[in-house]
Write a protein that holds these residues in place. Sequence first.
Motif, PDB file in Angstrom:
ATOM      1  N   ARG A 179       0.871  -1.234   0.165  1.00 11.04           N
ATOM      2  CA  ARG A 179      -0.049  -0.199   0.065  1.00 11.04           C
ATOM      3  C   ARG A 179       1.048   1.157  -0.103  1.00 11.04           C
ATOM      4  NH1 ARG A 179      -2.634  -0.813   5.832  1.00 11.04           N
ATOM      5  NH2 ARG A 179      -0.547  -0.820   7.087  1.00 11.04           N
ATOM      6  N   TYR A 180       1.938   1.113   0.657  1.00 10.50           N
ATOM      7  CA  TYR A 180       2.777   2.283   0.623  1.00 10.50           C
ATOM      8  C   TYR A 180       3.783   2.347  -0.630  1.00 10.50           C
ATOM      9  CZ  TYR A 180       1.519   2.414   5.614  1.00 10.50           C
ATOM     10  OH  TYR A 180       0.975   2.197   6.704  1.00 10.50           O
ATOM     11  N   LEU A 205       1.826   4.054  -3.444  1.00  7.78           N
ATOM     12  CA  LEU A 205       1.698   5.547  -3.018  1.00  7.78           C
ATOM     13  C   LEU A 205       3.149   6.116  -3.616  1.00  7.78           C
ATOM     14  CD1 LEU A 205      -0.007   5.646   0.201  1.00  7.78           C
ATOM     15  CD2 LEU A 205      -1.061   6.453  -2.093  1.00  7.78           C
ATOM     16  N   LYS A 219       2.969   9.853  -2.586  1.00  7.94           N
ATOM     17  CA  LYS A 219       3.704   9.836  -1.015  1.00  7.94           C
ATOM     18  C   LYS A 219       4.923  10.443  -1.490  1.00  7.94           C
ATOM     19  CE  LYS A 219       5.360   6.430   2.235  1.00  7.94           C
ATOM     20  NZ  LYS A 219       4.917   7.102   3.487  1.00  7.94           N
ATOM     21  N   ASN A 277       0.996   9.864   3.754  1.00  6.64           N
ATOM     22  CA  ASN A 277      -0.020   8.840   3.163  1.00  6.64           C
ATOM     23  C   ASN A 277      -1.260   9.699   2.959  1.00  6.64           C
ATOM     24  OD1 ASN A 277      -1.945   7.107   2.692  1.00  6.64           O
ATOM     25  ND2 ASN A 277      -1.450   5.553   4.380  1.00  6.64           N
ATOM     26  N   SER A 337      -5.025   8.419   4.169  1.00  4.33           N
ATOM     27  CA  SER A 337      -5.181   7.904   5.726  1.00  4.33           C
ATOM     28  C   SER A 337      -5.242   9.119   6.549  1.00  4.33           C
ATOM     29  CB  SER A 337      -4.256   6.883   6.180  1.00  4.33           C
ATOM     30  OG  SER A 337      -4.632   6.448   7.368  1.00  4.33           O
ATOM     31  N   GLN A 346      -2.821   6.942  10.682  1.00  3.29           N
ATOM     32  CA  GLN A 346      -1.257   6.832  10.425  1.00  3.29           C
ATOM     33  C   GLN A 346      -0.400   6.577  11.488  1.00  3.29           C
ATOM     34  OE1 GLN A 346       0.330   9.588   7.357  1.00  3.29           O
ATOM     35  NE2 GLN A 346      -1.510  10.143   6.855  1.00  3.29           N
TER      36      GLN A 346
END
Length: 119
Positions: free
Chosen positions: A21-22, A25, A31, A86, A89, A94
Amino acid sequence: MNARPRTETGVRAREMNLYRRYFDLVASGRKTIEVRVQYPNLRSLASGDHIRFICGTDDALTRVKRVARYNSFEQMLDTEGPARVNPDSPREQQLANIRRIYGPEKEALGVLAIEIELV
């Protein structure tokens, strides 16, 4: 996803693993702040360095724009802004997610906010 193949550039880069998920981004450019604790091997990280983020067989090459040091994850989120860490979120979620990854003993080492840009 804008993952880049490892053979695209000959740039020497530090490699860091990310959860999917990160990673997605980072690979999309959404991100722009990566959060880490200040392990000894990251103390020399500086503007201009390259980081290749890895998730499974995917990778994304980034350049470090700046590294900021904080005493806590809360201080880092308040200063850097949660949307840069993020964008999907809210702040409190976070903070809970980061603290699941890094316990209090790791946070005590110091917190790094690594501003990155895709290469």
